[in-house]
Write a protein that holds these residues in place. Structure first.
Motif, PDB file in Angstrom:
ATOM      1  N   LEU A   1       9.311   1.736  -0.368  1.00  0.00           N
ATOM      2  CA  LEU A   1       9.449   3.140  -0.736  1.00  0.00           C
ATOM      3  C   LEU A   1      10.606   3.341  -1.714  1.00  0.00           C
ATOM      4  CD1 LEU A   1       8.138   5.862  -0.133  1.00  0.00           C
ATOM      5  CD2 LEU A   1       9.809   6.186   1.698  1.00  0.00           C
ATOM      6  N   GLN A   2      11.713   2.619  -1.494  1.00  0.00           N
ATOM      7  CA  GLN A   2      12.853   2.724  -2.397  1.00  0.00           C
ATOM      8  C   GLN A   2      12.480   2.230  -3.793  1.00  0.00           C
ATOM      9  OE1 GLN A   2      14.912  -0.085  -3.620  1.00  0.00           O
ATOM     10  NE2 GLN A   2      16.231   1.318  -4.767  1.00  0.00           N
ATOM     11  N   ARG A   3      11.737   1.140  -3.868  1.00  0.00           N
ATOM     12  CA  ARG A   3      11.339   0.608  -5.167  1.00  0.00           C
ATOM     13  C   ARG A   3      10.340   1.533  -5.859  1.00  0.00           C
ATOM     14  NH1 ARG A   3      11.714  -5.945  -5.559  1.00  0.00           N
ATOM     15  NH2 ARG A   3      13.798  -6.072  -4.654  1.00  0.00           N
ATOM     16  N   ALA A   4       9.441   2.127  -5.089  1.00  0.00           N
ATOM     17  CA  ALA A   4       8.509   3.090  -5.677  1.00  0.00           C
ATOM     18  C   ALA A   4       9.263   4.262  -6.282  1.00  0.00           C
ATOM     19  CB  ALA A   4       7.525   3.585  -4.619  1.00  0.00           C
ATOM     20  N   ARG A   5      10.284   4.715  -5.589  1.00  0.00           N
ATOM     21  CA  ARG A   5      11.068   5.843  -6.103  1.00  0.00           C
ATOM     22  C   ARG A   5      11.806   5.465  -7.382  1.00  0.00           C
ATOM     23  NH1 ARG A   5      12.623  10.670  -3.955  1.00  0.00           N
ATOM     24  NH2 ARG A   5      14.376  11.665  -5.008  1.00  0.00           N
ATOM     25  N   ALA A   6      12.404   4.276  -7.404  1.00  0.00           N
ATOM     26  CA  ALA A   6      13.130   3.836  -8.601  1.00  0.00           C
ATOM     27  C   ALA A   6      12.199   3.766  -9.802  1.00  0.00           C
ATOM     28  CB  ALA A   6      13.781   2.482  -8.344  1.00  0.00           C
ATOM     29  N   VAL A   7      11.007   3.211  -9.603  1.00  0.00           N
ATOM     30  CA  VAL A   7      10.039   3.113 -10.697  1.00  0.00           C
ATOM     31  C   VAL A   7       9.566   4.493 -11.131  1.00  0.00           C
ATOM     32  CG1 VAL A   7       7.708   2.340 -11.275  1.00  0.00           C
ATOM     33  CG2 VAL A   7       9.286   0.780 -10.148  1.00  0.00           C
ATOM     34  N   ALA A   8       9.278   5.359 -10.157  1.00  0.00           N
ATOM     35  CA  ALA A   8       8.791   6.698 -10.494  1.00  0.00           C
ATOM     36  C   ALA A   8       9.846   7.490 -11.261  1.00  0.00           C
ATOM     37  CB  ALA A   8       8.386   7.443  -9.228  1.00  0.00           C
ATOM     38  N   GLU A   9      11.093   7.431 -10.813  1.00  0.00           N
ATOM     39  CA  GLU A   9      12.152   8.161 -11.505  1.00  0.00           C
ATOM     40  C   GLU A   9      12.314   7.660 -12.940  1.00  0.00           C
ATOM     41  OE1 GLU A   9      15.647   7.778  -9.140  1.00  0.00           O
ATOM     42  OE2 GLU A   9      15.104   9.427  -7.796  1.00  0.00           O
ATOM     43  N   SER A  10      12.293   6.340 -13.116  1.00  0.00           N
ATOM     44  CA  SER A  10      12.477   5.777 -14.447  1.00  0.00           C
ATOM     45  C   SER A  10      11.284   6.085 -15.350  1.00  0.00           C
ATOM     46  CB  SER A  10      12.697   4.266 -14.350  1.00  0.00           C
ATOM     47  OG  SER A  10      13.908   3.980 -13.678  1.00  0.00           O
ATOM     48  N   THR A  11      10.082   6.058 -14.794  1.00  0.00           N
ATOM     49  CA  THR A  11       8.898   6.387 -15.587  1.00  0.00           C
ATOM     50  C   THR A  11       8.903   7.852 -15.984  1.00  0.00           C
ATOM     51  OG1 THR A  11       7.635   4.660 -14.444  1.00  0.00           O
ATOM     52  CG2 THR A  11       6.373   6.335 -15.633  1.00  0.00           C
ATOM     53  N   ARG A  12       9.288   8.700 -15.059  1.00  0.00           N
ATOM     54  CA  ARG A  12       9.343  10.125 -15.369  1.00  0.00           C
ATOM     55  C   ARG A  12      10.393  10.419 -16.436  1.00  0.00           C
ATOM     56  NH1 ARG A  12       7.145  13.393 -10.732  1.00  0.00           N
ATOM     57  NH2 ARG A  12       8.721  14.971 -11.173  1.00  0.00           N
TER      58      ARG A  12
ATOM     59  N   GLY B   1       0.814  -1.206   0.000  1.00  0.00           N
ATOM     60  CA  GLY B   1       0.000   0.000   0.000  1.00  0.00           C
ATOM     61  C   GLY B   1       0.848   1.256   0.000  1.00  0.00           C
ATOM     62  N   LEU B   2       1.938   1.242   0.786  1.00  0.00           N
ATOM     63  CA  LEU B   2       2.851   2.387   0.798  1.00  0.00           C
ATOM     64  C   LEU B   2       3.468   2.601  -0.575  1.00  0.00           C
ATOM     65  CD1 LEU B   2       4.482   4.575   2.234  1.00  0.00           C
ATOM     66  CD2 LEU B   2       6.134   2.798   2.886  1.00  0.00           C
ATOM     67  N   ARG B   3       3.837   1.509  -1.230  1.00  0.00           N
ATOM     68  CA  ARG B   3       4.414   1.635  -2.566  1.00  0.00           C
ATOM     69  C   ARG B   3       3.412   2.267  -3.531  1.00  0.00           C
ATOM     70  NH1 ARG B   3       7.695  -2.951  -6.093  1.00  0.00           N
ATOM     71  NH2 ARG B   3       7.796  -1.755  -8.025  1.00  0.00           N
ATOM     72  N   GLY B   4       2.167   1.797  -3.496  1.00  0.00           N
ATOM     73  CA  GLY B   4       1.154   2.373  -4.364  1.00  0.00           C
ATOM     74  C   GLY B   4       0.944   3.848  -4.088  1.00  0.00           C
ATOM     75  N   LEU B   5       0.878   4.219  -2.802  1.00  0.00           N
ATOM     76  CA  LEU B   5       0.684   5.614  -2.417  1.00  0.00           C
ATOM     77  C   LEU B   5       1.806   6.490  -2.953  1.00  0.00           C
ATOM     78  CD1 LEU B   5      -0.719   7.823  -0.645  1.00  0.00           C
ATOM     79  CD2 LEU B   5       0.764   7.065   1.226  1.00  0.00           C
ATOM     80  N   ALA B   6       3.058   6.048  -2.759  1.00  0.00           N
ATOM     81  CA  ALA B   6       4.201   6.849  -3.203  1.00  0.00           C
ATOM     82  C   ALA B   6       4.258   6.945  -4.723  1.00  0.00           C
ATOM     83  CB  ALA B   6       5.494   6.249  -2.657  1.00  0.00           C
TER      84      ALA B   6
ATOM     85  N   GLU C   1       5.100   3.674  11.716  1.00  0.00           N
ATOM     86  CA  GLU C   1       6.259   2.938  12.208  1.00  0.00           C
ATOM     87  C   GLU C   1       6.781   2.067  11.074  1.00  0.00           C
ATOM     88  OE1 GLU C   1       7.946   3.291  14.754  1.00  0.00           O
ATOM     89  OE2 GLU C   1       6.677   4.477  16.094  1.00  0.00           O
ATOM     90  N   ALA C   2       7.888   2.489  10.485  1.00  0.00           N
ATOM     91  CA  ALA C   2       8.376   1.850   9.274  1.00  0.00           C
ATOM     92  C   ALA C   2       9.211   0.622   9.594  1.00  0.00           C
ATOM     93  CB  ALA C   2       9.205   2.839   8.472  1.00  0.00           C
ATOM     94  N   THR C   3       8.928  -0.450   8.911  1.00  0.00           N
ATOM     95  CA  THR C   3       9.734  -1.663   8.976  1.00  0.00           C
ATOM     96  C   THR C   3      10.734  -1.638   7.819  1.00  0.00           C
ATOM     97  OG1 THR C   3       8.258  -2.891   7.517  1.00  0.00           O
ATOM     98  CG2 THR C   3       7.733  -2.895   9.881  1.00  0.00           C
ATOM     99  N   PRO C   4      11.724  -2.538   7.824  1.00  0.00           N
ATOM    100  CA  PRO C   4      12.610  -2.624   6.651  1.00  0.00           C
ATOM    101  C   PRO C   4      11.831  -2.884   5.367  1.00  0.00           C
ATOM    102  CG  PRO C   4      13.561  -3.812   8.511  1.00  0.00           C
ATOM    103  CD  PRO C   4      12.189  -3.402   8.940  1.00  0.00           C
ATOM    104  N   GLU C   5      10.735  -3.635   5.462  1.00  0.00           N
ATOM    105  CA  GLU C   5       9.917  -3.897   4.283  1.00  0.00           C
ATOM    106  C   GLU C   5       9.276  -2.612   3.756  1.00  0.00           C
ATOM    107  OE1 GLU C   5      10.778  -7.481   6.373  1.00  0.00           O
ATOM    108  OE2 GLU C   5       9.773  -5.663   7.090  1.00  0.00           O
ATOM    109  N   HIS C   6       8.862  -1.727   4.669  1.00  0.00           N
ATOM    110  CA  HIS C   6       8.316  -0.439   4.238  1.00  0.00           C
ATOM    111  C   HIS C   6       9.393   0.393   3.546  1.00  0.00           C
ATOM    112  CE1 HIS C   6       5.072  -1.299   7.211  1.00  0.00           C
ATOM    113  NE2 HIS C   6       4.336  -0.665   6.319  1.00  0.00           N
ATOM    114  N   ALA C   7      10.588   0.431   4.110  1.00  0.00           N
ATOM    115  CA  ALA C   7      11.676   1.205   3.521  1.00  0.00           C
ATOM    116  C   ALA C   7      12.012   0.686   2.125  1.00  0.00           C
ATOM    117  CB  ALA C   7      12.907   1.158   4.422  1.00  0.00           C
ATOM    118  N   GLU C   8      12.025  -0.640   1.948  1.00  0.00           N
ATOM    119  CA  GLU C   8      12.308  -1.211   0.631  1.00  0.00           C
ATOM    120  C   GLU C   8      11.202  -0.872  -0.356  1.00  0.00           C
ATOM    121  OE1 GLU C   8      13.431  -5.465  -1.512  1.00  0.00           O
ATOM    122  OE2 GLU C   8      12.543  -5.463   0.490  1.00  0.00           O
TER     123      GLU C   8
END
Length: 472
Positions: A144-155, A102-107, A135-142
């Protein structure tokens, strides 16, 4: 000068429960009464605004997430990006049990819907920071990182596709890819110019680019992590502008032909995203780049081209040029790169849009397993595909009198025939190949969800999501 938009404008931060918005019981009663009064449905992406002049916070946004799936959160993020575009910062109150998906979709929704393309002064987009009380877990941080990578590449793919044809030469396009790849460990790039293409026998790429004063290129971008056991080759059509050549397009069909390299932009973006995520799968992107122009030496109807690898094509329509350059690149991939799977993306035919409309790409494959994998990846990523029949019934129509193949016919079934033509270049990988005809989905006529008007970057998200599952 282009204002770079590859970098998402709003920072999304996870700062724990301490950042949760503190509201009094009276505030909560006010919110409940407001929601009842406006009859908020909670549907994904629905937004209602409650002004609170003289108080803090001065405005509350209530955003629906639908069923709480990743797609619902993506729609919510996109709606927030538009509703809060004039705000310098947002604090989001989200459920404590918000899943990483859900966090990935939101970002992704936030970053993709906030995209803007300007050639001079960028439109002021004030939203700079989004903070989640979570309260972020390592899974949340990952996630978010993957969402950013996809967003940057799509942009980046959107930037490349939106660029007008007067500036977007094959050489310029290749230079942008070189810049994006610079400094990334285990990511290499080679660019073949006209001399190298001539020496190595990429005759179809040369033929298509022959009418232009701005010569063709072939870009090979490679992500080669240590220990990778699978090699994926992604091939994308890269016609930087398409006049139709001597078989010239009518004006209405030519206006948006700067988007005819959307496939090349997508495969490059997906490879960059794989590198950013450090995915343990080898990926090679091939981008055959040419401008299909009209000139004294332009390719003519009736010309016969010998492709890389030896297959010959008789040119019956110079406006069916995308399959020609793809044929060269795919034959090279099969003969020299020896991948496990080939996937090609191309803004190839108008027939795709007639059959499936603006949001759904046509997918062709002989492999049920690959088709299922990529369909699932597209659904998870928020892009739509529909598997089309890859029937041999029409294959004879491609037989040439002067060559092995003709690049065009007049019997209809345009998208299918283009797929059958490309199949001839897959060699022993016929059953490990997927073709996407994504001409219409590459462009949005208006803002819609995470899409903004103009280039969509279609395919970056689908391919990246598939590479993630392939590497798992």
């Amino acid at each position: 000068m282009v204002v770079p938009s590859g970098e998402p404008s709003a920072a999304v931060e996870l700062l724990g429960e301490a950042t949760r918005l503190r509201m009094s019981p009276a505030d909560l009663d006010e919110c409940a009464a407001f929601l009842q009064d406006v009859e908020h449905s909670g549907s994904a992406g629905s937004v209602h605004s409650l002004p609170r002049p003289g108080r803090q916070p001065s405005r509350l946004l209530f955003v629906g997430i639908g069923d709480g799936s990743e797609a619902g959160w993506r729609a919510a993020g996109a709606a927030l990006a538009r509703s809060a575009r004039s705000e310098p910062a947002l604090v989001l109150v989200v459920p404590a049990e918000l899943a990483p998906a859900g966090l990935r979709g939101l970002a992704e929704g936030l970053w993709l819907a906030s995209y803007r393309f300007e050639l001079s002064t960028a439109e002021d987009f004030e939203l700079k920071r989004v903070t989640l009380g979570l309260e972020a877990t390592p899974e949340h941080a990952e996630a978010l990182q993957r969402a950013r990578a996809v967003a940057e590449s799509t942009r980046l793919a959107r930037d490349l596709t939106n660029m007008p044809g007067d500036r977007k030469t094959p050489a310029w396009f290749a230079k942008q890819i070189e810049k994006a790849a610079t400094g990334v460990p285990q990511l290499t790039i080679s660019v073949r110019d006209e001399a190298a293409l001539t020496e190595q026998g990429f005759n179809a790429i040369l033929a298509v680019g022959r009418g232009s004063t701005r010569g063709p290129r072939l870009v090979e971008l490679s992500w080669r992590p240590r220990g990778a056991r699978r090699h994926i080759v992604l091939v994308g059509k890269g016609i930087t502008f398409d006049t139709g050549g001597i078989c010239i397009k009518p004006l209405a069909s030519m206006k948006l032909m700067r988007k005819d390299m959307g496939g090349a932009a997508a495969v490059v973006g997906a490879t960059l995203a794989a590198a950013a995520m450090r995915l343990p799968v080898r990926v090679t992107a091939l981008a055959p780049l040419a401008e299909n122009a009209i000139g004294a030496d332009a390719m003519r109807p009736g010309d016969v081209i010998r492709h890389y690898g030896g297959i010959t094509s008789e040119v019956l329509n110079t406006d069916a040029e995308g399959r020609l350059v793809l044929g060269d690149a795919m034959a090279y991939a099969v003969r020299r790169l020896r991948p496990d799977v080939i996937v090609d993306l191309a803004t190839l035919t108008g027939a795709q849009g007639v059959a499936l409309g603006k949001r759904t790409a046509a997918m062709y494959s002989h492999s049920d397993a690959l088709a299922a994998e990529l369909s699932g990846a597209a659904e998870a990523a928020g892009e739509a595909v529909w598997r089309m029949p890859l029937s041999d019934d029409y294959a004879e129509a491609l037989d040439g009198d002067l060559a092995d193949l003709v690049n065009s016919t007049d019997i209809g079934a345009g998208s299918l025939l283009a797929a059958l033509y490309l199949r001839e270049f897959t060699g022993g990988l016929r059953d490990n190949w997927v073709h996407f005809d994504m001409s219409s989905p590459a462009w949005a006529d208006s803002a819609d969800g995470e899409l903004t008007k103009g280039a969509t970057g279609w395919g970056v998200r689908t391919l990246t999501r598939w590479l993630e599952t392939t590497a798992a």
